[in-house]
Write a protein that holds these residues in place. Structure first.
Motif, PDB file in Angstrom:
ATOM      1  N   TYR A 284     -70.977  -1.215  88.913  1.00 14.55           N
ATOM      2  CA  TYR A 284     -71.332  -2.499  88.273  1.00 14.55           C
ATOM      3  C   TYR A 284     -70.104  -3.123  87.605  1.00 14.55           C
ATOM      4  O   TYR A 284     -69.825  -4.316  87.762  1.00 14.55           O
TER       5      TYR A 284
ATOM      6  N   LYS B 105     -68.419  -6.651  88.479  1.00 14.87           N
ATOM      7  CA  LYS B 105     -68.369  -7.676  87.429  1.00 14.87           C
ATOM      8  C   LYS B 105     -66.934  -8.184  87.266  1.00 14.87           C
ATOM      9  O   LYS B 105     -66.700  -9.393  87.137  1.00 14.87           O
TER      10      LYS B 105
ATOM     11  N   VAL C  97     -65.573 -12.037  87.740  1.00 10.42           N
ATOM     12  CA  VAL C  97     -64.852 -12.813  86.719  1.00 10.42           C
ATOM     13  C   VAL C  97     -63.489 -13.252  87.278  1.00 10.42           C
ATOM     14  O   VAL C  97     -63.067 -14.401  87.094  1.00 10.42           O
TER      15      VAL C  97
ATOM     16  N   GLU D 145     -63.578 -16.248  89.494  1.00 11.01           N
ATOM     17  CA  GLU D 145     -63.693 -17.533  88.774  1.00 11.01           C
ATOM     18  C   GLU D 145     -62.310 -18.050  88.404  1.00 11.01           C
ATOM     19  O   GLU D 145     -62.053 -19.246  88.461  1.00 11.01           O
ATOM     20  N   ASP D 146     -61.419 -17.121  88.045  1.00 11.21           N
ATOM     21  CA  ASP D 146     -60.020 -17.479  87.764  1.00 11.21           C
ATOM     22  C   ASP D 146     -59.407 -18.159  88.977  1.00 11.21           C
ATOM     23  O   ASP D 146     -58.771 -19.197  88.888  1.00 11.21           O
TER      24      ASP D 146
ATOM     25  N   ASP E 134     -60.569 -21.776  89.512  1.00 16.81           N
ATOM     26  CA  ASP E 134     -59.920 -22.714  88.603  1.00 16.81           C
ATOM     27  C   ASP E 134     -58.533 -23.108  89.084  1.00 16.81           C
ATOM     28  O   ASP E 134     -58.115 -24.243  88.949  1.00 16.81           O
TER      29      ASP E 134
ATOM     30  N   GLU F 175     -72.671  -8.973  79.844  1.00 11.13           N
ATOM     31  CA  GLU F 175     -73.356 -10.141  80.411  1.00 11.13           C
ATOM     32  C   GLU F 175     -73.368 -11.331  79.443  1.00 11.13           C
ATOM     33  O   GLU F 175     -73.392 -12.486  79.857  1.00 11.13           O
TER      34      GLU F 175
ATOM     35  N   THR G  71     -67.497 -16.814  79.719  1.00 13.89           N
ATOM     36  CA  THR G  71     -66.483 -16.719  80.785  1.00 13.89           C
ATOM     37  C   THR G  71     -65.991 -18.102  81.209  1.00 13.89           C
ATOM     38  O   THR G  71     -65.414 -18.260  82.289  1.00 13.89           O
ATOM     39  N   LYS G  72     -66.259 -19.095  80.402  1.00 13.26           N
ATOM     40  CA  LYS G  72     -65.912 -20.467  80.795  1.00 13.26           C
ATOM     41  C   LYS G  72     -64.405 -20.702  80.879  1.00 13.26           C
ATOM     42  O   LYS G  72     -63.886 -21.275  81.818  1.00 13.26           O
TER      43      LYS G  72
ATOM     44  N   ILE H 151     -60.184 -19.565  80.613  1.00 14.43           N
ATOM     45  CA  ILE H 151     -59.319 -18.484  81.090  1.00 14.43           C
ATOM     46  C   ILE H 151     -59.160 -17.429  80.000  1.00 14.43           C
ATOM     47  O   ILE H 151     -59.223 -16.227  80.271  1.00 14.43           O
TER      48      ILE H 151
ATOM     49  N   ARG I 172     -62.220 -15.264  79.819  1.00 10.50           N
ATOM     50  CA  ARG I 172     -62.315 -14.340  80.975  1.00 10.50           C
ATOM     51  C   ARG I 172     -61.353 -13.168  80.816  1.00 10.50           C
ATOM     52  O   ARG I 172     -61.658 -12.049  81.182  1.00 10.50           O
TER      53      ARG I 172
ATOM     54  N   VAL J  45     -62.980 -10.770  78.682  1.00  5.25           N
ATOM     55  CA  VAL J  45     -64.039 -10.019  79.404  1.00  5.25           C
ATOM     56  C   VAL J  45     -63.407  -8.903  80.238  1.00  5.25           C
ATOM     57  O   VAL J  45     -63.851  -7.742  80.202  1.00  5.25           O
TER      58      VAL J  45
END
Lengths: 49, 537
Positions: A33, A37, A41, A44-45, A48, B20, B24-25, B27, B30, B33
């Protein structure tokens, strides 16, 4: 280190054979997991950029 | 409840929720995280490593009993006695005892199965001749001029112990276009050589038989079968599914260990369906009888299932050869067999004369006229060889019919039939090929081996009661026998469609009993199986 110290304090011999396997499976699944995860994440980087 | 167990369960849940809920919006968020994940991951990898080490140590302390050396020694004895049975088999001849029939099957089907190497088959033939002290030379291969030419170069390469048969392959290519039946004619040449050397092969086999009889202290086929039967019985008793067998099967996913635990549906269903309601499964005395009966039923059902795998072969034989079974049997070769052999000998003599003329013609090859004659003679010899091929096919058919008619009578059983087929590899493989419509050689060999393993067991019981010519209701016979021994079983349980379910239920009960009687618990066994998987990952 603090975490490792905490783990040493646990006595695995108190676990039944079934519990040992169950916990092993739980930890393996949790690690999967975490890996997924992390990838999610990181992706997403990349979006952008 | 153990604290580590509780801690892990709670901690994983909490960590998941926490991760969770992290934003994470951006940089920066993130990064935070990923840093959190890495830190948790590091900690949990240490947990996993330590836990795996602990599981490995724990597994080491659980001892699984292995096969005893005695069983391994017994397996060796059985192997030797099986070789003795093969050599002393009263049904077949030197052709089968030398293993020529297996090679004849291979070369006979060379084109059908696209074998990789013709050379290997030819070398195997030559090896067998040499075993009997027969050193074949190129002059022995005179079936046709083409066979002679090919085998001459083949023997040169073999004699020089060269690894590469490339030169021979080139010659094969050249000859093939002039005579596409070359391989078939090599086969016929070997058949002739096998026949004319009968005495030497029989002498060799007699010596081998004498050696093996002394080695295993047996007087003949019957005493060999008796010893083999005792050895099989012993190994069956000592080698019944062990704990380590159960474990290995669980690792291969053939056995569901979890289903053997108390309270599991699979286990409850097995007991409920097979043990009569009036017997209390806690009553050890009553259950001892049930277990004893189940052990026997297990053997019978196993044998019956294997028989069902070959039932089509049984029907095929009944339809094709049943009519040759008579009340008193037949003595000696049939008229048809004698005629078939006579036709072969006559044609082979004709061919030999023709070939002598061809080799004579070769000497004067400078003469244009004789060269032309040679070509004509070669074509004639190929034609006779073709006719001989048909003669041998007739001979094979008559030979097998005669084997059936002389060795068995009209009360032949399935056991006799299986003995017959494993004694004649050539005919067995041909029958398997026909009945199961197989086109791959490997599949035929696989099924043939499976057949032999089953047919050669001297302790088969069920098939000794199945008549070839008359209908036998095997499920009824088995069910009636075990109802008398307090087993809840009906004829329907043994029908082809559901017999495997019956078998699995019997096995479940016997496995539970085996584990309960051992020094290991079902929990330990399940742990070892799972630990094995974890440690091998």
């Amino acid at each position: 280190m603090a975490n490792k110290k905490k783990q040493v304090e646990f006595d695995l011999s108190e676990l039944s054979l079934d519990e040992l396997i169950e916990i092993h499976n739980d930890i393996s699944e949790f690690l999967t997991y975490l890996e997924e995860k992390k990838e999610e994440v990181e992706s997403e980087d990349n979006k952008d950029e | 409840m153990n604290s580590f167990y509780t801690f892990i369960k709670k901690d994983i849940e909490a960590k998941k929720n926490s991760i969770e809920s992290l934003p994470t919006k951006s940089i920066t968020a993130r990064k935070k995280v990923i840093s959190t994940i890495n830190s948790v991951k590091e900690k949990y990898e240490v947990y996993l490593e330590n836990l795996t080490k602990y599981i490995a140590a724990k597994k080491k302390h659980i001892i699984i009993p292995l096969d005893s050396t005695e069983t391994l020694e017994l397996k060796e004895t059985i192997k030797g006695l099986e070789k003795a049975r093969f050599l002393l088999n009263p049904y077949n001849t030197y052709v089968e005892k030398m293993g020529f029939d297996s090679l004849l099957y291979e070369i006979d089907n060379y084109y059908t199965f696209n074998f990789n190497s013709l050379n290997e088959i030819i070398n195997a033939f030559l090896d067998k001749f040499e075993l009997a002290g027969i050193k074949l030379t190129s002059s022995d291969f005179n079936y046709t001029a083409y066979v002679h030419e090919y085998m001459e170069s083949f023997l040169e390469v073999r004699e020089a112990k060269q690894k590469s048969y490339a030169r021979v392959s080139n010659i094969f290519e050249q000859i093939y276009w002039a005579n596409p039946e070359l391989i078939e004619h090599i086969e016929l040449n070997f058949r002739k050589l096998i026949r004319i050397n009968e005495k030497k092969f029989n002498n060799y086999i007699a010596k081998e038989q004498s050696v093996i009889k002394n080695l295993y202290k047996i007087t003949g086929y019957s005493s060999c079968i008796r010893k083999l039967s005792d050895a099989y019985f012993e190994i069956n008793e000592g080698g019944k599914e062990s704990i380590s067998d159960i474990l290995n099967k669980a690792l291969n996913k053939e056995v569901d260990l979890e289903g053997l635990r108390p309270g599991q549906k699979m286990r409850i269903q097995a007991y409920n369906t097979l043990v009569p309601i009036r017997i209390d499964i806690k009553d050890q005395k009553a259950m001892a009888k049930v277990y004893e009966a189940l052990e026997k039923l297990n053997d019978n059902v196993e044998e019956y299932i294997e028989y069902l795998d070959f039932i089509e072969l049984f029907h095929y034989f009944k339809n094709e050869y049943g009519k040759f079974l008579t009340p008193d049997g037949v003595k000696g070769p049939s008229k048809e067999l004698t005629e078939a052999l006579g036709a072969i000998i006559k044609k082979e003599e004709e061919l030999a004369k023709l070939n002598a003329r061809i080799s004579g013609g070769k000497k004067g090859f400078l003469d244009f006229g004789s060269e032309k004659d040679t070509k004509i003679l070669k074509a004639k010899s190929v034609n006779i060889a073709k006719e001989l091929s048909a003669c041998y096919k007739t001979y094979d058919e008559e030979y097998f019919k005669n084997v059936v008619a002389t060795n068995f009578i009209n009360v032949m059983t399935a056991d006799d039939l299986f003995t017959l087929y494993y004694s004649f590899d050539f005919f067995k493989k041909k029958a398997i090929q026909n009945v199961y419509n197989l086109e791959e050689y490997e599949k035929i060999v696989e099924l043939s081996k499976k057949f032999d393993n089953f047919a050669q067991n001297p302790n088969n019981i069920v098939i000794t009661g199945i008549s070839v010519l008359n209908e036998t209701n095997v499920p009824r016979i088995i069910a009636n026998k075990y109802r008398l021994s307090d087993i809840n079983i009906s004829e329907d349980d043994l029908s082809e469609e559901v017999v495997k379910s019956l078998y699995n239920r019997i096995k479940t009960i016997l496995r539970v009993k085996k584990i309960e009687d051992s020094s290991i618990t079902i929990e330990e066994l399940c742990f070892v199986a799972k630990a094995e998987k974890i440690l091998n990952n």
